[in-house]
Design a protein around this motif. Structure first.
Motif, PDB file in Angstrom:
ATOM      1  N   ALA A   2       1.099  -1.610  -0.292  1.00 31.94           N
ATOM      2  CA  ALA A   2       0.256   0.060  -0.088  1.00 31.94           C
ATOM      3  C   ALA A   2       0.584   1.066   0.317  1.00 31.94           C
ATOM      4  CB  ALA A   2      -0.976   0.151   1.229  1.00 31.94           C
TER       5      ALA A   2
ATOM      6  N   VAL B 274       0.666   4.146  -3.364  1.00 32.31           N
ATOM      7  CA  VAL B 274      -0.714   4.372  -3.576  1.00 32.31           C
ATOM      8  C   VAL B 274      -0.464   6.215  -2.235  1.00 32.31           C
ATOM      9  CG1 VAL B 274      -1.856   3.346  -1.977  1.00 32.31           C
ATOM     10  CG2 VAL B 274      -3.283   4.474  -4.107  1.00 32.31           C
TER      11      VAL B 274
ATOM     12  N   THR C  79      -7.227  11.392  -3.976  1.00 30.76           N
ATOM     13  CA  THR C  79      -7.172  10.155  -3.752  1.00 30.76           C
ATOM     14  C   THR C  79      -7.311   8.566  -4.908  1.00 30.76           C
ATOM     15  OG1 THR C  79      -7.360  10.598  -1.065  1.00 30.76           O
ATOM     16  CG2 THR C  79      -8.217   7.797  -2.052  1.00 30.76           C
ATOM     17  N   SER C  80      -8.803   8.745  -5.447  1.00 29.50           N
ATOM     18  CA  SER C  80      -9.692   7.873  -5.989  1.00 29.50           C
ATOM     19  C   SER C  80      -8.852   7.654  -7.331  1.00 29.50           C
ATOM     20  CB  SER C  80     -11.228   8.549  -6.557  1.00 29.50           C
ATOM     21  OG  SER C  80     -11.580   9.689  -7.524  1.00 29.50           O
TER      22      SER C  80
ATOM     23  N   ILE D  44      -5.746   5.529  -6.683  1.00 26.69           N
ATOM     24  CA  ILE D  44      -6.342   4.017  -6.339  1.00 26.69           C
ATOM     25  C   ILE D  44      -6.472   3.439  -7.633  1.00 26.69           C
ATOM     26  CG2 ILE D  44      -8.376   2.495  -5.397  1.00 26.69           C
ATOM     27  CD1 ILE D  44      -8.498   4.704  -3.124  1.00 26.69           C
TER      28      ILE D  44
ATOM     29  N   ASN E   3      -2.873   3.223  -9.446  1.00 26.31           N
ATOM     30  CA  ASN E   3      -2.441   2.176  -8.437  1.00 26.31           C
ATOM     31  C   ASN E   3      -2.907   0.418  -8.976  1.00 26.31           C
ATOM     32  OD1 ASN E   3      -0.390   1.845  -5.770  1.00 26.31           O
ATOM     33  ND2 ASN E   3      -2.482   0.457  -5.283  1.00 26.31           N
TER      34      ASN E   3
END
Length: 197
Positions: A131, A134, A146-147, A150, A153
């Motif tokens: 993690a 990201v 953020t979206s 993600i 990633n």
């Protein structure tokens, strides 16, 4: 239509996110690259049975399990950058150990010891890279992206899986001169049975 400055800004943050998320691709590419050939190498070249081969390969996942919590502690206390750097160093050392194991195959005990150490370091790297890239990207571009971070990633993570299958086919069919044609129908049959329930 967006103005040129807004388009450039959108392109800039997407490029920044991609530059961090690609570390996920590098990590999982390193993890999976050797999985196609290591069991065959351990069993046929070094002469160990399949239980030993499975134990060496499986040791990576035990180390990954323990390293995930430690990686979370590092990310919480010091940020994601140290965890990413540790994971990339682990992957580099893994490559060196794999190379050394191949060149010491005349001494099976030394070679399998190097392989076991390389799998433990791979597990350490996998635990750290899970993690961290990201999180690093989100810290760099801000919570409002953020979206996107993600999503990128996930794209880099799953694009590795597509390449892994191609590399596995090539390595099994070309390097080890084995017939791969019987494996695909078995895989798809198991997949169909699992998801039909």
């Amino acid at each position: 239509m967006l103005s040129k400055s807004l388009q450039k800004t959108a392109l800039d943050y997407r490029f920044q996110i991609a530059s961090y998320a690609i570390l996920t691709f590098y990590g999982y590419f390193t993890i999976g690259l050797s999985l196609a050939v290591l069991p065959i190498f351990i069993h046929e070249t070094l002469g160990y049975n399949t239980i030993i081969a499975g134990a060496v390969i499986g040791s990576q996942y035990i180390m990954t399990f323990f390293m995930r919590a430690y990686a979370g502690t590092i990310v919480d206390k010091r940020g994601p950058k140290p965890a990413v750097i540790i994971s990339m160093i682990c992957f580099m050392i893994t490559g060196i150990l794999l190379w050394a194991a191949f060149y010491t195959s005349a001494s099976p005990l030394l070679s399998i010891s190097l392989l076991a150490l390389s799998r433990l370091l791979t597990g350490c790297g996998e635990g750290m890279v899970g993690a961290s890239p990201v999180n690093w990207a989100i810290l760099r571009v801000g919570d409002q992206h953020t979206s996107t971070a993600i999503s990128y990633n996930g794209i880099f993570n799953y694009s590795f899986h597509g390449y892994r299958r191609t590399i596995r086919r090539y390595s099994i069919a070309t390097i080890w001169q084995l017939d791969y044609s019987g494996i695909d129908p078995i895989y798809w049959e198991c997949w169909a049975r699992f998801y039909s329930k």
